[in-house]
Design a protein around this motif. Structure first.
Motif: not given
Length: 310
Positions: A258-271
């Protein structure tokens, strides 16, 4: 209805393990009297103990075993007379173990010796068209567990707030790694401009590989890389105001706590994109780009200020 004895396998990394919790709850809802046994990586066992719906936790390392080891483990499982087994991380070894244990209903994805299973679905995870939790829930629907509660929360007991930001700057997959120099710049901006305590967390692998990369004499920076068990890490994260990370086990752990999250992602590879692997919580902000280098320190820092309402 006779009481069911159900065996669940997820023995890879702890982040992936946490993503089967909604399935455990769906199974318990469908079979309230069932006994549920978990098979996980030894490193994850203490964390698995916080899942109230589960009973026994058995460990099986996620590496290649000899046939004698497989046969011996299968015999130990056979004694327990499981009615149903479900393999969440496809594996020739795990499918063989379930077959040799003589478990009547063997459920899994249609790959890696799927002829040893008798209930299966195609493995479409590579398409990334839904979240990992949803793929897992589709699998357990084969035994009639169709709950849609989606709850992945774990209760580790009360933890006092520690007024910190926890940063996990590492990833087990290099193509998911936001540049470490940007994480270092972000840490310095947080402590110098926001005056907020920062705790760096990571495992022994990161400690061995990167040494004291984030060690600092700054009084607001504490480097706990390689110094915590999973229950200790959980307490640090639960007490924090915020966790910042790429796709990682601690990101999924924060979501479950339940802790707040800032998540960093690339979105160019669907899997590997956030649609499949993003934090399973409403309490999140996902920053994504076609490449992780598209995500600037300034963008993440401004998001931190927004989350902290500064």
């Amino acid at each position: 209805m006779a009481k069911k004895n159900i065996l669940l396998f997820r023995n890879d990394r702890f982040g992936e393990f946490l993503l089967i919790i909604p399935c455990i709850r769906a199974i318990k809802e469908a079979f309230p009297d069932a006994g549920i046994t978990l098979v996980c990586n030894p490193y994850v066992k203490e964390l698995a103990g916080f899942i109230n719906e589960a009973g026994e936790v058995i460990t099986w390392n996620n590496h290649k075993h000899s046939f004698f080891e497989i046969l011996n483990f299968s015999r130990k499982l056979a004694v327990k007379k499981f009615d149903i087994s479900i393999v969440f991380n496809p594996s020739q070894e795990l499918n063989l173990i379930n077959f040799l244990a003589g478990i009547p209903v063997r459920v899994g994805f249609d790959r890696k010796w799927p002829f040893l299973l008798n209930r299966k679905i195609p493995d479409r995870k590579y398409t990334g068209d839904r979240h990992e939790v949803e793929y897992n829930l589709e699998l357990v629907s084969l035994i009639g567990a169709t709950s849609r509660s989606f709850d992945s929360h774990i209760d580790i007991g009360p933890v006092p707030g520690n007024n910190t930001i926890v940063i996990h700057p590492w990833t087990s997959d290099n193509i998911k790694q936001w540049p470490l120099e940007r994480f270092k710049e972000l840490v310095l901006r947080i402590v110098n401009e926001i005056k907020k305590k920062v705790v760096i967390v990571g495992g022994r692998d990161e400690l061995n590989k990167y040494g004291g990369l984030f060690r600092s004499p700054h009084s607001l920076i504490t480097d706990m890389t390689g110094k915590t068990s999973l229950p200790e890490l959980a307490k640090i994260i639960k007490g924090a105001d915020l966790l910042i990370s790429g796709d990682s086990g601690p990101m999924h752990l924060a979501a479950s706590l339940g802790t707040k999250v800032i998540a960093l992602f690339r979105n160019d590879i669907p899997s590997k994109a956030p649609r499949r692997w993003g934090p399973w919580t409403e309490n999140k902000i996902v920053i994504e780009g076609g490449s992780l280098t598209d995500i600037s320190v300034e963008e993440v820092f401004n998001t931190v200020r927004k989350v902290l309402a500064l």
